[in-house]
Design a protein around this motif. Structure first.
Motif, PDB file in Angstrom:
ATOM      1  N   PRO A   5      -4.564  -3.230  -1.270  1.00  0.00           N
ATOM      2  CA  PRO A   5      -3.985  -4.545  -0.947  1.00  0.00           C
ATOM      3  C   PRO A   5      -2.694  -4.454  -0.143  1.00  0.00           C
ATOM      4  O   PRO A   5      -2.447  -5.255   0.733  1.00  0.00           O
ATOM      5  CB  PRO A   5      -3.737  -5.163  -2.331  1.00  0.00           C
ATOM      6  CG  PRO A   5      -4.667  -4.457  -3.245  1.00  0.00           C
ATOM      7  CD  PRO A   5      -4.785  -3.060  -2.712  1.00  0.00           C
ATOM      8  N   ALA A   6      -1.862  -3.484  -0.464  1.00  0.00           N
ATOM      9  CA  ALA A   6      -0.606  -3.284   0.268  1.00  0.00           C
ATOM     10  C   ALA A   6      -0.646  -1.934   0.978  1.00  0.00           C
ATOM     11  O   ALA A   6       0.328  -1.186   0.992  1.00  0.00           O
ATOM     12  CB  ALA A   6       0.584  -3.365  -0.675  1.00  0.00           C
ATOM     13  N   GLY A   7      -1.781  -1.642   1.610  1.00  0.00           N
ATOM     14  CA  GLY A   7      -1.987  -0.345   2.218  1.00  0.00           C
ATOM     15  C   GLY A   7      -1.024  -0.038   3.341  1.00  0.00           C
ATOM     16  O   GLY A   7      -0.654   1.118   3.548  1.00  0.00           O
ATOM     17  N   ASP A   8      -0.592  -1.072   4.086  1.00  0.00           N
ATOM     18  CA  ASP A   8       0.330  -0.829   5.193  1.00  0.00           C
ATOM     19  C   ASP A   8       1.669  -0.291   4.689  1.00  0.00           C
ATOM     20  O   ASP A   8       2.289   0.568   5.323  1.00  0.00           O
ATOM     21  CB  ASP A   8       0.530  -2.103   6.010  1.00  0.00           C
ATOM     22  CG  ASP A   8       1.084  -3.243   5.180  1.00  0.00           C
ATOM     23  OD1 ASP A   8       0.542  -3.501   4.090  1.00  0.00           O
ATOM     24  OD2 ASP A   8       2.058  -3.877   5.617  1.00  0.00           O
ATOM     25  N   ILE A   9       2.107  -0.792   3.543  1.00  0.00           N
ATOM     26  CA  ILE A   9       3.366  -0.321   2.965  1.00  0.00           C
ATOM     27  C   ILE A   9       3.209   1.119   2.471  1.00  0.00           C
ATOM     28  O   ILE A   9       4.084   1.963   2.679  1.00  0.00           O
ATOM     29  CB  ILE A   9       3.804  -1.246   1.824  1.00  0.00           C
ATOM     30  CG1 ILE A   9       4.024  -2.664   2.357  1.00  0.00           C
ATOM     31  CG2 ILE A   9       5.076  -0.735   1.152  1.00  0.00           C
ATOM     32  CD1 ILE A   9       4.308  -3.693   1.292  1.00  0.00           C
TER      33      ILE A   9
END
Length: 302
Positions: A163-167
Motif C-alpha cells: 500500500p505504501a510501496g513508494d515510501i
C-alpha cells in the motif's frame, strides 16, 4: 531465457527532490553482451552478483566480478560488456536528485573512481588503455556484509504490491546509500577543512529547505552559515556545478513541479508557496528553467 528486467517507478506520493528513485532492474547477460559507448541521464549504480565483465570510463578500464560494482555518472561516456566465458549477472538502480552527487562522493564514487567492492583488498592497480584494474582480495579479513546491495532488486520489486510501496522503495534507496558510505573507513584526520566545507553546504541547504517559501536571498543564506556569499556560492559551484543562486532557483522550481503535479493549487498559490509574490515573474523563471510554462506542465500531467 535469460532475465532482463527493468522497472520504471512512478510514485503518486510527494516526490523527493534530494534523492529520487527512477528505475531498477536485473539482467543475466549473454556472453559478450555490451552497452556503449554512450551516456545516460541519471546516476546508475550496478551490483555484480556473479560472473565477470569489463567497465570503461574515460581512461579507466576495470574488470569486475561478484560482490563488486560500478557507478555510471550522468552525461559521462561509458562502456561495459560481459565476459564471453563467464558473463556477469547484475542488478542496477537509477536515481537523481540534488543530493545524488554528494552522496556518491561520500561513498567514494566519482568519475575518477567509479568502482566499488564489498570485500577488503590488498592492492588495486589501474592500467588505462592497456590492462584492466587488478583487484586483489585480502583473505585475511572477512568480507563486508551488505544485505541491501545484494538484494535491492528483489526488495524493490516486492514494494509494488504494498500500500505504501513508494515510501518503502525510497527507504531501500537510502539504505543502499548507507551501505555504500558505511563500507568506507571513518575519516579521522587531515580532512577537517573538507568536512567544514561539507557542513557549510549542508547548513545552507537546510536553510533553503526550511525557508524557500519566503523571499530569501543569497545574502540571507550566507549570513545564516556565517560565510561570505561569494565563497559560499563557490562551494556550491564546486559541489553541484551550480551557483548558490542557481541551486536555490532549481530547488524552488522542482518544488513547484511537485505542487503542479500533485495538488490543485492555482498558479498564483504555487507561486507564493515557493517564494514568488509575482506570478508572472514566477512563470517566466519556471519556463526559463523547465522549458514549458507552469500551465503547460500541469496540462501535461493531467
Amino acid at each position: 531465457m535469460p532475465l532482463n528486467h527493468t522497472i520504471y517507478t512512478e510514485s503518486e506520493a510527494h516526490q523527493p527532490m534530494d534523492l529520487k528513485l527512477i528505475f531498477f532492474g536485473k539482467e543475466e547477460c549473454l556472453p559478450g553482451h555490451a552497452w556503449g559507448p554512450g551516456v545516460r541521464d541519471d546516476y546508475i549504480l550496478h551490483y555484480v552478483h556473479e560472473g565477470t565483465g569489463m567497465f570503461r570510463l574515460g581512461d579507466g578500464e576495470y574488470r569486475l566480478c561478484a560482490n563488486e560494482g560500478f557507478l555510471i555518472p550522468p552525461d559521462t561516456v561509458v562502456q561495459y560488456e560481459a565476459d564471453t566465458e563467464q558473463p556477469w549477472v547484475y542488478s542496477w538502480i537509477g536515481f537523481r536528485g540534488l543530493h545524488a552527487r554528494t552522496l556518491m562522493e561520500r561513498a567514494g564514487l566519482t568519475p575518477e573512481e567509479p568502482v566499488y567492492r564489498l570485500t577488503h583488498t590488498r592492492a588495486s592497480h589501474s592500467y588505462p588503455h592497456a590492462q584492466a584494474t587488478e583487484i586483489v582480495p585480502d583473505d585475511s579479513v572477512p568480507p563486508i556484509i551488505s544485505p541491501t546491495l545484494g538484494s535491492f532488486y528483489e526488495q524493490l520489486l516486492s514494494t509494488s504490491q504494498q500500500p505504501a510501496g513508494d515510501i518503502h522503495a525510497q527507504g531501500i534507496l537510502y539504505q543502499v546509500m548507507y551501505e555504500l558510505i558505511s563500507r568506507l573507513p571513518v575519516p579521522d584526520h587531515g580532512k577537517g577543512r573538507s568536512r567544514s566545507k561539507e557542513l557549510h553546504i549542508q547548513q545552507a541547504i537546510d536553510y533553503i529547505e526550511t525557508n524557500y517559501s519566503q523571499k530569501i536571498t543569497v545574502l540571507d543564506i550566507s549570513r545564516s552559515v556565517r560565510l561570505d556569499r561569494t565563497y559560499l556560492s563557490s562551494l556550491f559551484k564546486d559541489k553541484f556545478g551550480l551557483s548558490l543562486q542557481a541551486f536555490m532557483l532549481e530547488y524552488r522550481m522542482n518544488r513547484a513541479v511537485e505542487l503542479l503535479q500533485h495538488t490543485a493549487l492555482s498558479i498564483g498559490e504555487i507561486s507564493r508557496s515557493v517564494g514568488y509574490d509575482d506570478p508572472f515573474l514566477f512563470s517566466k523563471m519556471f519556463k526559463k528553467l523547465k522549458g514549458v510554462s507552469p500551465k503547460h506542465m500541469r496540462s501535461q500531467t493531467n
